[in-house]
Design a protein around this motif. Structure first.
Motif, PDB file in Angstrom:
ATOM      1  N   ARG A 106       0.835  -1.190   0.000  1.00 57.61           N
ATOM      2  CA  ARG A 106       0.000   0.000   0.000  1.00 57.61           C
ATOM      3  C   ARG A 106       0.879   1.252   0.000  1.00 57.61           C
ATOM      4  O   ARG A 106       2.091   1.171  -0.206  1.00 57.61           O
ATOM      5  N   ASP A 146      -0.766   4.513   4.522  1.00 56.23           N
ATOM      6  CA  ASP A 146      -1.577   3.364   4.931  1.00 56.23           C
ATOM      7  C   ASP A 146      -0.849   2.447   5.912  1.00 56.23           C
ATOM      8  O   ASP A 146      -1.451   1.514   6.456  1.00 56.23           O
ATOM      9  N   GLN A 180      -4.232   1.334  -6.841  1.00 58.92           N
ATOM     10  CA  GLN A 180      -5.293   1.404  -5.843  1.00 58.92           C
ATOM     11  C   GLN A 180      -6.641   1.014  -6.440  1.00 58.92           C
ATOM     12  O   GLN A 180      -7.022   1.478  -7.513  1.00 58.92           O
ATOM     13  N   PRO A 239      -5.239  -2.751  -2.618  1.00 55.38           N
ATOM     14  CA  PRO A 239      -4.201  -2.819  -3.657  1.00 55.38           C
ATOM     15  C   PRO A 239      -4.537  -3.888  -4.694  1.00 55.38           C
ATOM     16  O   PRO A 239      -4.893  -5.017  -4.345  1.00 55.38           O
TER      17      PRO A 239
END
Length: 219
Positions: free
Chosen positions: A154, A158, A201, A212
């Motif tokens: 990520r 995150d 994303q 992801p």
């Protein structure tokens, strides 16, 4: 577990702690590196607990050295289970069983107990973005690694690890690879490399973060 023992002792109960590890303290002693939690501070708290009357027996594992039934036969009238979370999550990818692949919790435990692997002048890759991962990164530096790479699927924002720890790892020289995830561990018996795939994303998932999604052909 130790806190439960202390509170029970303070109420007048005789308490015995059965600890699987060779040292008391659980994940505080073998999961958090000593540069974050100095052992003298931890041991001072543990000594206070024993002074309150708590007996601690180390190298005692449930199912190996005793059972719930045997405790009952010995006269114990209540049992508090506080066994912690001592297992690492696995990647479940090809080559994960190769020599040179270390799982985070086990790696930190071995270092804490004086059984650190030789990482002198070695390139180390750490997969993940939580506190265990960042603890492994900073510990690898302290064991003499030449490079430490963080592979995380990520974005930086995150990462669930403490922001201060992430910043410290970066200041110490860690190389971050975001939106990247390993697909297999390469090598003939021993690790020689890690194949990764890039991600983009996707939609939001249950954690409130963007999911992801692997980008085909980006290995």
């Amino acid at each position: 577990g130790l806190t439960a023992a202390l509170r029970l002792a303070q109420q007048g109960y005789p308490v015995t702690v059965f600890e699987q590890l060779p040292v008391p303290g659980g994940m505080m002693a073998v999961g958090i590196p000593d540069y974050r939690l100095p052992r003298d501070m931890l041991n001072a708290d543990i000594e206070a607990i024993t002074r309150a009357g708590v007996e601690i027996r180390c190298n005692q594992a449930l199912g190996r050295d005793f059972t719930l039934g045997s405790l009952s036969e010995e006269g114990y009238q209540a049992v508090v289970l506080a066994i912690g979370a001592h297992k690492s999550s696995k990647l479940r990818i090809e080559g994960e069983d190769r020599e040179g692949v270390l799982h985070g919790v086990g790696f930190l435990r071995d270092v804490a107990l004086g059984h650190a692997p030789d990482l002198t002048d070695k390139r180390v890759g750490v997969v993940g973005g939580g506190n265990v991962a960042i603890d492994a990164v900073r510990t690898a530096w302290r064991l003499g690694a030449s490079q430490v790479h963080v592979i995380y699927r990520r974005l930086r924002e995150d990462m669930p690890a403490y922001a201060g720890e992430i910043a410290a790892a970066e200041q110490e020289g860690a190389i971050f690879h975001f939106m990247t995830n390993p697909t297999r561990v390469l090598g003939d018996g021993h690790v020689t490399g890690v194949e990764c795939v890039l991600h983009e994303q996707g939609d939001f998932d249950r954690s409130g973060r963007r999911r992801p999604v692997p980008i085909p052909g980006s290995e």
